[in-house]
Design a protein around this motif. Sequence first.
Motif, PDB file in Angstrom:
ATOM      1  N   TYR A 153       0.830  -1.207   0.000  1.00 54.48           N
ATOM      2  CA  TYR A 153       0.000   0.000   0.000  1.00 54.48           C
ATOM      3  C   TYR A 153       0.861   1.251   0.000  1.00 54.48           C
ATOM      4  CZ  TYR A 153      -2.529   3.985   1.673  1.00 54.48           C
ATOM      5  OH  TYR A 153      -3.007   5.253   1.807  1.00 54.48           O
ATOM      6  N   ALA A 157       0.774   4.028  -2.838  1.00 55.35           N
ATOM      7  CA  ALA A 157       0.353   5.388  -2.471  1.00 55.35           C
ATOM      8  C   ALA A 157       1.422   6.393  -2.864  1.00 55.35           C
ATOM      9  CB  ALA A 157       0.064   5.461  -0.973  1.00 55.35           C
ATOM     10  N   THR A 169      -5.289   8.511  -2.206  1.00 57.26           N
ATOM     11  CA  THR A 169      -4.901   8.029  -0.881  1.00 57.26           C
ATOM     12  C   THR A 169      -6.010   8.265   0.139  1.00 57.26           C
ATOM     13  OG1 THR A 169      -3.807  10.144  -0.401  1.00 57.26           O
ATOM     14  CG2 THR A 169      -2.457   8.379  -1.319  1.00 57.26           C
ATOM     15  N   SER A 213      -5.691  -0.283  -3.731  1.00 61.53           N
ATOM     16  CA  SER A 213      -4.825   0.663  -4.439  1.00 61.53           C
ATOM     17  C   SER A 213      -4.468   0.144  -5.834  1.00 61.53           C
ATOM     18  CB  SER A 213      -3.546   0.933  -3.633  1.00 61.53           C
ATOM     19  OG  SER A 213      -2.692  -0.203  -3.592  1.00 61.53           O
TER      20      SER A 213
END
Length: 464
Positions: A153, A157, A169, A213
């Motif tokens: 992640y 991000a 995000t 994501s």
Amino acid sequence: MASHTGKIDMIRGSIIKSAALFALPICVGNILQQLYGTVDTLVVGNFCDSAALAAVGTATQPMEILLCVFLGIGNGASILVSQEMGRRNADGLRMLVRTAVWFLYLCAIPVTILAMFVGPALLRLMQVPADAFDYAVLYLRITALGTLGNLGYNMNAGILRGLGDSRSTLLLLLISCLTNIVLDVAFVAVLGMGVAGAALATTIALYLSWLTSILYARRNYEGLQFPLLPHGYNKAQLAAILKVGVPLGLNNSLYSVGHVAVQAVYNMQGSVFVAGCSIAGRVTGIAGIAITSFSSAAVVFAGQNLGAGNYRRLQRGVVQITCAAGVVTLLIGLVATVFCRPLLGLFSSDPAVLDAAVRYTWWVLPFIWTYAVFNCMMSFVNGTGAVKYTTVVNLLILWAVRIPAAYILHALGYGTSSMACVSLSYAVGLVAMLGYFLTPEWGKLRRKAKELGDAVTAETEPTL
């Protein structure tokens, strides 16, 4: 300035407006991150004893030590993404993403194994109170299972922020935070799973953040061809990521080791004091929301404008964004300081724990604006790829200022005020970062700004 994906163009238009538009979703996301950790503290603090609360407050630090090298390398990838965006290099972006995903899998399994078996030894070195030690080991080992989700992640991000998309995000954190809250209440408050339940909730939420994501990137940036599994890498780009990221990672690692050394002083004061510092950290984190937001904007702003050759804009941006971060953090810090006791009372009703928490808050919050200013400056410098100076400054303020000050205060009998070392290190860091603008590296950028001006053209953006 912003596309349908929320991507902010940092190389044109008003600097403050661009930075604010970029920072606002991160700011809201940071609030969610604070809530993410606060829920653990609230639920454990209200449904478990002070030893369990102290365990949750300390068990995360060994994981930070093991993860921070990779997270620093992930930041290096983010910086390179922002620079490629400034150059409008679509092919370079696609290969950079593939290389980053390949490196993610290379690191995730060894880090998980280290966390499982080395983490408890780090907890012993931290002198975790005996009544909290078993809880801390349990929390550490369960959250270690979330390493791939955590690293994945954070890497993704960083890539999205490097593209100028900070809105993503916020969306991802919202999903993750809500999951964590629901599972915390279910596992701890309803099922009575205690510390294990809080750790399991966090681990599940981390994996959800990572997978979401990837889905987001695939849907909104089809040109990146964002892979779920390793799919090749570029040696030159990997070398570039390591060149920028390894110093950041080692810096983060030594910084985290230093935090463990300071935490050891806190642990010497007992579980009640540690619990007080743990809940105070949630309140001081409120003031830190703007710091991370503006610092993230500073990294992307510097990277994109360096890639585009906008040297004048770089000079203006470092002043404007840094000042904005300092002013906003000062205002938040003062308000949070004044109302700290009722805020802290949400986490614990133990008078001794609250007294320790209030003392921590008053020593740290009024001075946190200095951290906002020097951290924003650091982010600008890192965004240009010149990471050596910031590494030295970080090591200086931690190992030459914060740690010695904490142990000196303890030796003199002022251990319960040892958190004063944090504010002292902030002030020294501010002075040290001001010194960067006298260095030859900054002088080169000033000369380029004078000679070349801004080099923004009307080139089309890369197809993503």
